[in-house]
Design a protein around this motif. Structure first.
Motif, PDB file in Angstrom:
ATOM      1  N   SER A 182      13.694   9.692  -0.107  1.00 47.06           N
ATOM      2  CA  SER A 182      14.628  10.412   0.762  1.00 47.06           C
ATOM      3  C   SER A 182      14.553   9.980   2.218  1.00 47.06           C
ATOM      4  O   SER A 182      15.494  10.179   2.992  1.00 47.06           O
ATOM      5  N   LYS A 183      13.443   9.347   2.628  1.00 46.19           N
ATOM      6  CA  LYS A 183      13.266   8.987   4.029  1.00 46.19           C
ATOM      7  C   LYS A 183      13.117   7.494   4.278  1.00 46.19           C
ATOM      8  O   LYS A 183      13.492   7.012   5.339  1.00 46.19           O
ATOM      9  N   HIS A 184      12.533   6.776   3.315  1.00 47.47           N
ATOM     10  CA  HIS A 184      12.152   5.394   3.564  1.00 47.47           C
ATOM     11  C   HIS A 184      12.675   4.431   2.493  1.00 47.47           C
ATOM     12  O   HIS A 184      12.903   4.811   1.344  1.00 47.47           O
ATOM     13  N   THR A 185      12.846   3.197   2.922  1.00 43.22           N
ATOM     14  CA  THR A 185      13.086   2.077   2.011  1.00 43.22           C
ATOM     15  C   THR A 185      11.807   1.253   1.958  1.00 43.22           C
ATOM     16  O   THR A 185      11.203   0.970   3.003  1.00 43.22           O
ATOM     17  N   PHE A 186      11.411   0.857   0.747  1.00 42.76           N
ATOM     18  CA  PHE A 186      10.173   0.109   0.543  1.00 42.76           C
ATOM     19  C   PHE A 186      10.498  -1.265  -0.051  1.00 42.76           C
ATOM     20  O   PHE A 186      11.358  -1.382  -0.928  1.00 42.76           O
ATOM     21  N   ILE A 187       9.817  -2.271   0.432  1.00 45.05           N
ATOM     22  CA  ILE A 187       9.949  -3.625  -0.114  1.00 45.05           C
ATOM     23  C   ILE A 187       8.551  -4.133  -0.424  1.00 45.05           C
ATOM     24  O   ILE A 187       7.743  -4.353   0.482  1.00 45.05           O
ATOM     25  N   LEU A 188       8.263  -4.292  -1.710  1.00 47.05           N
ATOM     26  CA  LEU A 188       6.981  -4.852  -2.127  1.00 47.05           C
ATOM     27  C   LEU A 188       7.194  -6.334  -2.383  1.00 47.05           C
ATOM     28  O   LEU A 188       8.085  -6.722  -3.144  1.00 47.05           O
ATOM     29  N   MET A 189       6.399  -7.169  -1.754  1.00 47.81           N
ATOM     30  CA  MET A 189       6.613  -8.604  -1.832  1.00 47.81           C
ATOM     31  C   MET A 189       5.299  -9.355  -1.956  1.00 47.81           C
ATOM     32  O   MET A 189       4.261  -8.913  -1.458  1.00 47.81           O
ATOM     33  N   ALA A 190       5.356 -10.462  -2.658  1.00 48.60           N
ATOM     34  CA  ALA A 190       4.167 -11.304  -2.833  1.00 48.60           C
ATOM     35  C   ALA A 190       4.614 -12.714  -3.167  1.00 48.60           C
ATOM     36  O   ALA A 190       5.652 -12.916  -3.798  1.00 48.60           O
TER      37      ALA A 190
ATOM     38  N   LYS B 243      12.005  -3.960 -14.603  1.00 49.00           N
ATOM     39  CA  LYS B 243      11.788  -5.398 -14.445  1.00 49.00           C
ATOM     40  C   LYS B 243      12.999  -6.077 -13.825  1.00 49.00           C
ATOM     41  O   LYS B 243      12.865  -7.032 -13.057  1.00 49.00           O
ATOM     42  N   LYS B 244      14.205  -5.578 -14.140  1.00 46.21           N
ATOM     43  CA  LYS B 244      15.417  -6.201 -13.601  1.00 46.21           C
ATOM     44  C   LYS B 244      15.522  -6.058 -12.088  1.00 46.21           C
ATOM     45  O   LYS B 244      16.291  -6.760 -11.431  1.00 46.21           O
ATOM     46  N   ASP B 245      14.754  -5.109 -11.517  1.00 39.96           N
ATOM     47  CA  ASP B 245      14.790  -4.897 -10.078  1.00 39.96           C
ATOM     48  C   ASP B 245      13.875  -5.857  -9.321  1.00 39.96           C
ATOM     49  O   ASP B 245      13.864  -5.862  -8.092  1.00 39.96           O
ATOM     50  N   CYS B 246      13.108  -6.650 -10.052  1.00 41.69           N
ATOM     51  CA  CYS B 246      12.231  -7.637  -9.428  1.00 41.69           C
ATOM     52  C   CYS B 246      12.917  -8.997  -9.479  1.00 41.69           C
ATOM     53  O   CYS B 246      13.434  -9.401 -10.520  1.00 41.69           O
ATOM     54  N   TYR B 247      12.945  -9.693  -8.381  1.00 46.07           N
ATOM     55  CA  TYR B 247      13.581 -11.002  -8.355  1.00 46.07           C
ATOM     56  C   TYR B 247      12.805 -11.961  -7.463  1.00 46.07           C
ATOM     57  O   TYR B 247      11.997 -11.553  -6.626  1.00 46.07           O
TER      58      TYR B 247
ATOM     59  N   GLU C 200       3.609  -8.944 -12.794  1.00 44.03           N
ATOM     60  CA  GLU C 200       2.495  -8.268 -12.111  1.00 44.03           C
ATOM     61  C   GLU C 200       3.008  -7.254 -11.104  1.00 44.03           C
ATOM     62  O   GLU C 200       2.476  -6.136 -11.013  1.00 44.03           O
ATOM     63  N   LEU C 201       4.038  -7.602 -10.344  1.00 45.76           N
ATOM     64  CA  LEU C 201       4.593  -6.643  -9.388  1.00 45.76           C
ATOM     65  C   LEU C 201       5.123  -5.405 -10.098  1.00 45.76           C
ATOM     66  O   LEU C 201       4.909  -4.270  -9.665  1.00 45.76           O
ATOM     67  N   VAL C 202       5.849  -5.634 -11.196  1.00 49.18           N
ATOM     68  CA  VAL C 202       6.413  -4.493 -11.949  1.00 49.18           C
ATOM     69  C   VAL C 202       5.290  -3.624 -12.519  1.00 49.18           C
ATOM     70  O   VAL C 202       5.432  -2.397 -12.594  1.00 49.18           O
TER      71      VAL C 202
END
Length: 313
Positions: A291-299, A272-276, A308-310
């Motif tokens: 290992s290959k990608h960075t992901f950003i989930l946003m809403a 949860k602390k990683d959601c801001y 909800e995101l967490v």
């Protein structure tokens, strides 16, 4: 005083008009009255100052901030490590929407030219001594400090932009701008496996399989996907999922070599602390990497809360 010197000085003109009686400011203001271009610039500058002041007024200062600052000044340590994390997130959120103001680079170059001219005049003994004005000096110094603070961002964008990796907050801002303009999907499909396959076929960032995505996303229907062009000449992928009635969650995928801040958790360690929440754009974000990608989930906050995101993980 020429127009460039007047503009440099008027950067420190206070919105409440308290500097109007100052001799130097009077001369600069008179030049702004006579020069239409300078006058229009000053009007825009004062409007921007007012907006910035209003934005600062909306910032809620934590009740414990004063005590925490005093404790640090006394050399004490905070008892609760979570307070450190909270402060880090506050700073992170504040920086997330920092962008170089339009024309900042020109302002810095103008300031450098003014300083260079002053030094040249000094070498020729042409400077006329003036009474020391501490308030005015502090005001101009504040402008100089602000310009120096923004210089890195301004030149980072302007110089070697095709080569530099981007910070995740810059990628997030690019995604928000794209979505705000109304995204047009390259492919629209409710089956996300079709979208990830299309991305891979077109050499765009994509997971090898849906198993590399959070369980909650794997269960969702998708809306579509598109290629995102980033400011450094690189590309990212944007996949949009149905998060509820008339609500969408957006997943940005970037290759790790194109991202500068890789100190991110893996998918299994997201908490949860990683959601801001960005206090300006009012979007919620979670970032992670493999290992290959960075992901950003946003809403948007209205589409999905932090909880909800967490819960998708």
């Amino acid at each position: 005083m020429d127009k460039k010197q007047a503009k440099f000085l008027l950067h420190s003109f206070r919105p409440d008009g308290a500097d109007a009686g100052d001799t130097d400011f009077k001369e600069a203001l008179q030049l702004a009255v006579e020069d239409r271009e300078l006058g229009e610039w000053l009007a825009d500058e004062r409007a921007a100052d007012s907006e910035f002041a209003a934005a600062l007024a909306d910032i809620e200062i934590p009740e414990t901030l004063r005590l925490s600052l005093l404790s640090v000044m006394r050399g004490e340590s905070l008892d609760d490590p979570a307070e450190y994390e909270e402060m880090d997130h506050l700073l992170q959120q504040a920086l997330a929407d920092v962008t170089p103001p339009a024309g900042l680079r020109d302002q810095i170059l103008a300031a450098m030219e003014v300083e260079q001219n002053a030094r040249q005049d000094d070498s020729e003994d042409k400077i006329v001594p003036m009474p020391f004005n501490a308030r005015k000096w502090m005001s101009v110094a504040a402008v100089a400090a602000a310009l120096v603070l923004g210089a890195f961002l301004a030149f980072q964008v302007d110089i070697g932009a095709e080569k530099k990796a981007l910070a995740t907050n810059q990628i997030q801002q690019a995604a928000v701008e794209l979505l705000s303009e109304g995204v047009s999907f390259d492919v629209a499909d409710s089956d996300s496996t079709h979208l990830t396959s299309w991305l891979a076929d077109h050499d765009l960032p994509a997971p090898a399989s849906l198993s590399e995505l959070p369980a909650g996303l794997r269960e969702m229907k998708s809306r579509g996907c598109t290629k995102m062009q980033l400011g450094n000449g690189k590309v990212a992928s944007l996949v949009c999922f149905v998060a509820g009635e008339q609500k969408t969650a957006h997943l940005v995928i970037v290759r790790n070599e194109d991202v500068s801040d890789l100190d991110l958790p893996t998918m299994d360690n997201v908490a949860k602390k990683d959601c801001y929440t960005c206090p300006v754009s009012l979007w919620n974000y979670i970032r992670w990497k493999d290992s290959k990608h960075t992901f950003i989930l946003m809403a948007k906050q209205k589409a999905a809360s932090q909880s909800e995101l967490v819960s998708y993980f």
